[in-house]
Design an enzyme around this catalytic site. Structure first.
Site, PDB file in Angstrom:
ATOM      1  N   THR A  20       0.845  -1.199   0.000  1.00 28.09           N
ATOM      2  CA  THR A  20       0.000   0.000   0.000  1.00 28.09           C
ATOM      3  C   THR A  20       0.876   1.243   0.000  1.00 28.09           C
ATOM      4  O   THR A  20       1.851   1.304   0.749  1.00 28.09           O
ATOM      5  CB  THR A  20      -0.909  -0.019   1.240  1.00 28.09           C
ATOM      6  OG1 THR A  20      -1.788  -1.134   1.140  1.00 28.09           O
ATOM      7  CG2 THR A  20      -1.727   1.257   1.345  1.00 28.09           C
ATOM      8  N   GLU A  79      -2.630  -1.647  14.399  1.00 28.34           N
ATOM      9  CA  GLU A  79      -2.946  -1.863  12.984  1.00 28.34           C
ATOM     10  C   GLU A  79      -4.315  -2.536  12.854  1.00 28.34           C
ATOM     11  O   GLU A  79      -5.150  -2.137  12.048  1.00 28.34           O
ATOM     12  CB  GLU A  79      -1.869  -2.746  12.342  1.00 28.34           C
ATOM     13  CG  GLU A  79      -2.160  -3.067  10.885  1.00 28.34           C
ATOM     14  CD  GLU A  79      -1.055  -3.878  10.205  1.00 28.34           C
ATOM     15  OE1 GLU A  79      -1.319  -4.392   9.106  1.00 28.34           O
ATOM     16  OE2 GLU A  79       0.057  -3.993  10.764  1.00 28.34           O
ATOM     17  N   ARG A  98     -37.336   4.921  -2.795  1.00 32.39           N
ATOM     18  CA  ARG A  98     -37.567   4.054  -3.953  1.00 32.39           C
ATOM     19  C   ARG A  98     -38.887   3.291  -3.797  1.00 32.39           C
ATOM     20  O   ARG A  98     -39.152   2.710  -2.748  1.00 32.39           O
ATOM     21  CB  ARG A  98     -36.395   3.070  -4.055  1.00 32.39           C
ATOM     22  CG  ARG A  98     -36.616   1.941  -5.029  1.00 32.39           C
ATOM     23  CD  ARG A  98     -35.861   2.135  -6.300  1.00 32.39           C
ATOM     24  NE  ARG A  98     -35.950   0.935  -7.119  1.00 32.39           N
ATOM     25  CZ  ARG A  98     -36.082   0.956  -8.441  1.00 32.39           C
ATOM     26  NH1 ARG A  98     -36.134   2.095  -9.087  1.00 32.39           N
ATOM     27  NH2 ARG A  98     -36.140  -0.169  -9.112  1.00 32.39           N
ATOM     28  N   LEU A 139     -30.574  -4.832  -1.192  1.00 33.69           N
ATOM     29  CA  LEU A 139     -31.732  -3.949  -1.061  1.00 33.69           C
ATOM     30  C   LEU A 139     -31.791  -2.912  -2.183  1.00 33.69           C
ATOM     31  O   LEU A 139     -32.859  -2.370  -2.466  1.00 33.69           O
ATOM     32  CB  LEU A 139     -31.736  -3.262   0.304  1.00 33.69           C
ATOM     33  CG  LEU A 139     -31.972  -4.193   1.512  1.00 33.69           C
ATOM     34  CD1 LEU A 139     -31.889  -3.406   2.808  1.00 33.69           C
ATOM     35  CD2 LEU A 139     -33.309  -4.928   1.406  1.00 33.69           C
ATOM     36  N   THR A 153      -5.294 -12.265   7.738  1.00 28.53           N
ATOM     37  CA  THR A 153      -6.578 -12.789   7.257  1.00 28.53           C
ATOM     38  C   THR A 153      -7.493 -13.175   8.431  1.00 28.53           C
ATOM     39  O   THR A 153      -7.028 -13.393   9.548  1.00 28.53           O
ATOM     40  CB  THR A 153      -6.362 -14.052   6.406  1.00 28.53           C
ATOM     41  OG1 THR A 153      -5.743 -15.054   7.242  1.00 28.53           O
ATOM     42  CG2 THR A 153      -5.476 -13.789   5.196  1.00 28.53           C
ATOM     43  N   GLU A 168      -8.717 -15.954   8.863  1.00 26.13           N
ATOM     44  CA  GLU A 168      -8.277 -17.283   9.311  1.00 26.13           C
ATOM     45  C   GLU A 168      -7.121 -17.163  10.308  1.00 26.13           C
ATOM     46  O   GLU A 168      -7.096 -17.865  11.325  1.00 26.13           O
ATOM     47  CB  GLU A 168      -7.867 -18.139   8.101  1.00 26.13           C
ATOM     48  CG  GLU A 168      -9.032 -18.517   7.193  1.00 26.13           C
ATOM     49  CD  GLU A 168      -9.600 -17.363   6.386  1.00 26.13           C
ATOM     50  OE1 GLU A 168     -10.817 -17.397   6.083  1.00 26.13           O
ATOM     51  OE2 GLU A 168      -8.862 -16.407   6.057  1.00 26.13           O
TER      52      GLU A 168
END
Length: 384
Positions: free
Chosen positions: A161, A245, A271, A340, A368, A370
């Site tokens: 990054t 972090e 809507r 939606l 991750t 995991e």
């Protein structure tokens, strides 16, 4: 936002100023950066001038000397507006790289880099992951070997990054390859040094506004004062810095989900379908109720973790739980909200589509889901 607990007036005022700056200066351009990617380098200067970078750094190093909540507020306001690529860039710069330098750096290292990072003159990146080793840091192959009182750094890192714009990169490399995790050292690498090169900007699924790149080190000659925090101490430092972090990723996840739910609430109340608004259908009402509850449970836990972090008491397991819970929640909410919106939810110009795409990486980077579950399990039942 629907539920900001009452903040002290100074923090509320700061948050308001951050939001106003983002709305006036960044939001209109962000969609273009996300389409064409990545954002221009001068964005760092603009963020720095507006006082949005490294706000909890000491004033002597160019920060605002503020509390962590102020740094978190920057991330929250960017995230709530659906600018995930910018969130990632800023959190790496201000909440990962700068604290590493502040906590581990010598007076000279701090004096050299932190004011430049606070002003946006220098962008920061951190390079752990390698093409052949992701979360498994012990498998890293980058090596820094001694040469007199200097080091020669060679290797490659990927998924970095801020990789294209970075002026300083914290690089983890092996200084004692025989010692596994105990032989890793962190280096502050100035990207203008000979032997440093960037690969192409990686084409990601989402977060196109952020420049994620491969980095290559070809016998970069690093002076001894490029070592950050001592030789062969890198692994321990990584462990020490991970709670923040992971906390900041959780903070961003909560704010992003908050923003998506708010947009969806507005959409379903206007809507119409089958002669009524979407908000009048029980399915819409119940889905929103479920997602809002999911969000608020995570918000409460992340707030508790934030208080622990401020008191110096956030341990690795709790940080892992916050990261895991909040990012999984963010993905559930992004998916539920997209549904939606119906067909419009699949159209890129609708922010909910981008929110869905951008959320997915949250369960991967920073460790991750995991890996988080494994860390949590170790506290309960030891290693497998």
């Amino acid at each position: 936002s629907m539920s900001h607990t009452t903040e002290d007036s100074e923090l509320a005022l700061f948050r308001d100023n951050v939001g106003r700056f983002l709305d006036a200066e960044i939001l209109a351009d962000y969609a273009d950066w996300d389409r064409a990617g990545p954002m221009p380098r001068n964005v760092w200067r603009r963020l720095g001038e507006a006082g949005l970078l490294c706000v909890d750094m000491a004033e002597e190093y160019g920060g605002a000397g503020a509390d962590f909540l102020f740094s978190a507020a920057v991330i929250e306001e960017i995230s709530r507006r659906g600018m995930a690529g910018l969130t990632t860039g800023v959190s790496v710069h201000s909440d990962i790289v700068a604290p590493y330098i502040a906590h581990l750096g010598t007076a000279a290292q701090k004096q050299h880099w932190l004011p430049r990072m606070a002003s946006g003159e220098a962008a920061g990146a951190i390079a752990m992951t390698e093409p052949g080793a992701g979360s498994d840091l012990q498998g890293m192959r980058s090596v820094a070997r001694r040469d007199g009182d200097a080091y020669l750094l060679s290797g490659a890192k990927t998924f970095i990054t801020n990789g294209q714009h970075a002026d300083v990169v914290i690089v983890a490399a092996k200084t004692d390859p025989s010692a596994g995790a105990r032989g890793v050292t962190l280096f502050l690498v100035d990207t203008s040094l000979p032997g440093f090169s960037h690969g192409k900007t990686l084409e990601k699924l989402g977060q196109h506004a952020n420049d994620t790149a491969e980095l290559f080190f070809d016998e970069i000659r690093l002076p001894a004062d490029a070592v950050l925090g001592g030789e062969n101490t890198g692994f321990g430092h990584l462990m020490d810095e991970l709670p923040r972090e992971r906390l900041i990723l959780a903070v961003g996840a909560v704010a992003a989900a908050d923003g998506i739910i708010e947009q969806t609430r507005e959409y379903v109340t206007t809507r119409k379908a089958f002669g009524q608004t979407l908000a009048q259908f029980q399915n819409t009402r119940f889905r929103l109720a479920e997602m809002y509850t999911d969000l608020e449970l995570c918000r409460a836990f992340v707030s508790q973790c934030t208080r622990q972090y401020q008191a110096g008491e956030l341990d690795a397991t709790t940080g892992a739980m916050a990261k895991y819970a909040a990012t999984e929640m963010q993905c559930r909410v992004a998916d539920g909200c997209l549904q939606l919106f119906g067909g419009y939810g699949y159209i890129r110009e609708y922010p909910v589509a981008r929110a869905f795409i951008d959320a997915r990486i949250q369960r991967i980077y920073g460790g991750t889901s995991e890996i988080m579950k494994e860390l949590i399990a170790r506290k309960l039942v030891g290693k497998a």
